[in-house]
Design a protein around this motif. Structure first.
Motif, PDB file in Angstrom:
ATOM      1  N   SER A  68     -23.957  11.732 -26.819  1.00  0.00           N
ATOM      2  CA  SER A  68     -24.074  10.378 -25.901  1.00  0.00           C
ATOM      3  C   SER A  68     -24.087   9.229 -26.957  1.00  0.00           C
ATOM      4  O   SER A  68     -24.950   9.171 -27.882  1.00  0.00           O
ATOM      5  CB  SER A  68     -25.159  10.484 -24.945  1.00  0.00           C
ATOM      6  OG  SER A  68     -25.349   9.264 -24.225  1.00  0.00           O
ATOM      7  N   GLU A  69     -23.062   8.538 -26.754  1.00  0.00           N
ATOM      8  CA  GLU A  69     -23.406   7.020 -27.553  1.00  0.00           C
ATOM      9  C   GLU A  69     -23.218   7.447 -29.286  1.00  0.00           C
ATOM     10  O   GLU A  69     -24.038   6.566 -29.714  1.00  0.00           O
ATOM     11  CB  GLU A  69     -24.384   6.092 -27.055  1.00  0.00           C
ATOM     12  CG  GLU A  69     -24.307   5.927 -25.605  1.00  0.00           C
ATOM     13  CD  GLU A  69     -23.252   4.869 -25.402  1.00  0.00           C
ATOM     14  OE1 GLU A  69     -23.324   3.771 -25.999  1.00  0.00           O
ATOM     15  OE2 GLU A  69     -22.168   5.213 -24.514  1.00  0.00           O
ATOM     16  N   GLY A  70     -22.680   8.259 -29.538  1.00  0.00           N
ATOM     17  CA  GLY A  70     -22.600   8.516 -30.956  1.00  0.00           C
ATOM     18  C   GLY A  70     -23.968   9.455 -31.531  1.00  0.00           C
ATOM     19  O   GLY A  70     -24.271   9.736 -32.807  1.00  0.00           O
ATOM     20  N   GLU A  71     -24.717   9.665 -30.357  1.00  0.00           N
ATOM     21  CA  GLU A  71     -25.945  10.573 -31.119  1.00  0.00           C
ATOM     22  C   GLU A  71     -25.738  12.118 -30.298  1.00  0.00           C
ATOM     23  O   GLU A  71     -25.043  12.290 -29.248  1.00  0.00           O
ATOM     24  CB  GLU A  71     -27.075   9.996 -30.459  1.00  0.00           C
ATOM     25  CG  GLU A  71     -27.414   8.811 -31.053  1.00  0.00           C
ATOM     26  CD  GLU A  71     -28.809   8.219 -30.809  1.00  0.00           C
ATOM     27  OE1 GLU A  71     -29.340   7.169 -31.531  1.00  0.00           O
ATOM     28  OE2 GLU A  71     -29.408   8.505 -29.701  1.00  0.00           O
ATOM     29  N   ALA A  72     -25.997  13.226 -30.927  1.00  0.00           N
ATOM     30  CA  ALA A  72     -25.822  14.512 -30.502  1.00  0.00           C
ATOM     31  C   ALA A  72     -26.922  15.524 -30.907  1.00  0.00           C
ATOM     32  O   ALA A  72     -27.775  14.888 -31.828  1.00  0.00           O
ATOM     33  CB  ALA A  72     -24.522  15.093 -31.390  1.00  0.00           C
TER      34      ALA A  72
END
Length: 472
Positions: free
Chosen positions: A20-24
């Motif tokens: 989500s939003e570039g965070e994994a």
């Protein structure tokens, strides 16, 4: 929000990628971590967390290597005490991932550190649970693996699991998605469904362990009833997951070494290595290196290696299809077998060309077996699981499950030809290789197994419970 289940059929294991939003975040990764890193790179995402639901027994997780390569912290639930740096989450602790929230729900019972991770969407609504071995589809995690570590009986652990399910899982909404760590075929449970994703509401209807009217005593009895002994490699995998292990690249460097027939033979004699043939069972039957053990890559390879070789430190020499050597080494490492020391270059053909002796397994189809069986007095040995045998078996067949084949060696006749079969031919060839390595050669494998036998006129029967005579 992006959720992907990365399912490995050989281990019946599900790892998870959440972004989500570039965070994994990665949940319960396998030993080889490059696919997770590459998956995050495709999303231009940074791996922020590595969540572990518990110390796995049936495979070696990639958490340590993945943390080293990405800098992401490893997260365990309460009671975990790893030998490496990790975040030990408190019950209810929240972790932000882009617009999402992941909540650690402590759900002990399978193990005392077992934790379910609840995923909430950007609006704070409960969306999914990553239940590890706490809740499977159709089953729950076996409560007998952590007895020694927890200093508890399996009944006590089952009672704790009952409380975890009732207090943490079952109160969640029916539309919450369940993502378990394992599916059908795993030794971590006994009644798993073939599906790998479901809703909690459907599990409340389908899963025997989630019956609303089930008492604690009923739960304990049903969950502990019929548990087979766990594979011997399980505690060794727990130790590796808890204390650390070599990077997969080091394991590959040590094992991916081509050997000439002479060098291969010398290594086998000097190291006491198991010669493991991972080709198709038909190829093994035609010709193989004497005393080699067959466990083919085309079946449940790694679990059978763990069940039958047992010692993860055992040196292994491979005979593999050309180009499949690295795959075999990798799949061995998934269950902690890091001792591969090389493979036979050119395979069995090179071995024969060098003038070295080969062995074979006599194998017949079901129709030929039928002809021999009708002549009478043919000993038949069924190497399937007891539950398969109980459901239906060849009339008069002896049950000698592959898992415990070494316990049945005295039952096989020494001076009379006997027949082996399983469900489809894979397990019976493993059994044949083990028996031949023990000096028992008077065997015939039934290719196609019970599936083909049922198409013949050989009578089959289900289990009949013996009548208990009155003592009056």
């Amino acid at each position: 929000m992006n959720i992907e289940q990365i399912y490995t059929g050989c281990l019946a294991q599900g790892a998870y990628y959440i972004e989500s939003e570039g965070e994994a975040a990665i949940i319960d990764p396998l030993r080889e971590v490059r696919p997770y890193i590459e998956r995050a790179e495709r999303d231009n995402a940074k791996i922020k967390y590595i969540f572990e639901t518990h110390f796995h027994a049936d495979f070696v997780s990639g958490h340590i290597t993945l943390s080293k390569e990405t800098g992401a912290p490893i997260v365990y639930g309460p009671n975990a005490n790893p030998s490496f740096e990790a975040i030990i989450a408190e019950d209810g602790q929240e972790f932000k991932l882009g617009k999402l929230t992941i909540v650690a729900l402590h759900t002990p019972g399978h193990t005392m550190e077992s934790t379910t991770y609840l995923l909430r969407d950007e609006y704070g609504k409960d969306h999914a649970i990553f239940s590890g071995d706490t809740l499977f589809l159709g089953d729950v995690g076996r409560p007998d693996l952590a007895q020694k570590a927890a200093n508890m009986t399996q009944e006590e652990l089952a009672g704790i699991l009952y409380d975890s399910l009732r207090n943490k899982i079952m109160p969640l909404a029916d539309d919450v998605i369940v993502y378990p760590a394992h599916g059908a075929g795993s030794a971590c449970g006994k009644n798993m469904m073939k599906e790998t994703v479901d809703t909690l509401g459907n599990q409340k209807k389908m899963n025997y362990a989630l019956r609303a009217d089930m008492t604690r005593e009923e739960f304990i009895k049903e969950v502990t009833d019929g548990l087979l002994p766990p594979p011997q490699y399980f505690p060794l995998n727990v130790k590796m997951n808890k204390e650390g292990y070599d990077d997969i690249d080091e394991v590959l460097d040590r094992g991916n070494i081509a050997m000439s027939p002479d060098a291969f033979e010398t290594a086998a004699n000097e190291t006491g290595a198991v010669v493991l043939d991972v080709r198709h069972q038909e190829e093994f039957a035609r010709a193989h290196v004497p005393r080699s053990i067959f466990i083919g890559l085309n079946g449940s390879f790694a679990p059978w290696v763990g069940a039958l070789i047992a010692d993860v430190k055992q040196p292994i020499l491979l005979i593999a299809p050309e180009g499949k050597e690295e795959e075999a080494i990798t799949r061995l490492s998934r269950v902690g077998f890091d001792g591969t020391i090389g493979y036979l270059k050119g395979g069995v053909e090179a071995w024969k060309a060098a003038g070295k002796q080969v062995d074979s397994v006599k194998s017949v189809d079901a129709k030929t077996f039928e002809q021999h069986w009708k002549q009478g007095g043919v000993p038949v040995f069924d190497v399937r699981k007891e539950s398969e045998y109980t459901a239906e078996h060849v009339e008069g067949a002896h049950l000698t499950p592959l898992d415990f084949i070494n316990d049945h060696l005295a039952e096989f006749p020494k001076d009379k030809t006997f027949y082996l079969h399983c469900a489809g031919g894979y397990r019976s060839m493993i059994a044949a290789s083990i028996l031949k390595s023990r000096g028992i050669h008077n065997l015939v494998d039934v290719a196609g197994g019970f599936a083909d036998i049922k198409k013949t006129d050989i009578p089959v029967t289900d289990y009949v419970c013996p009548t208990t005579k009155s003592s009056n």
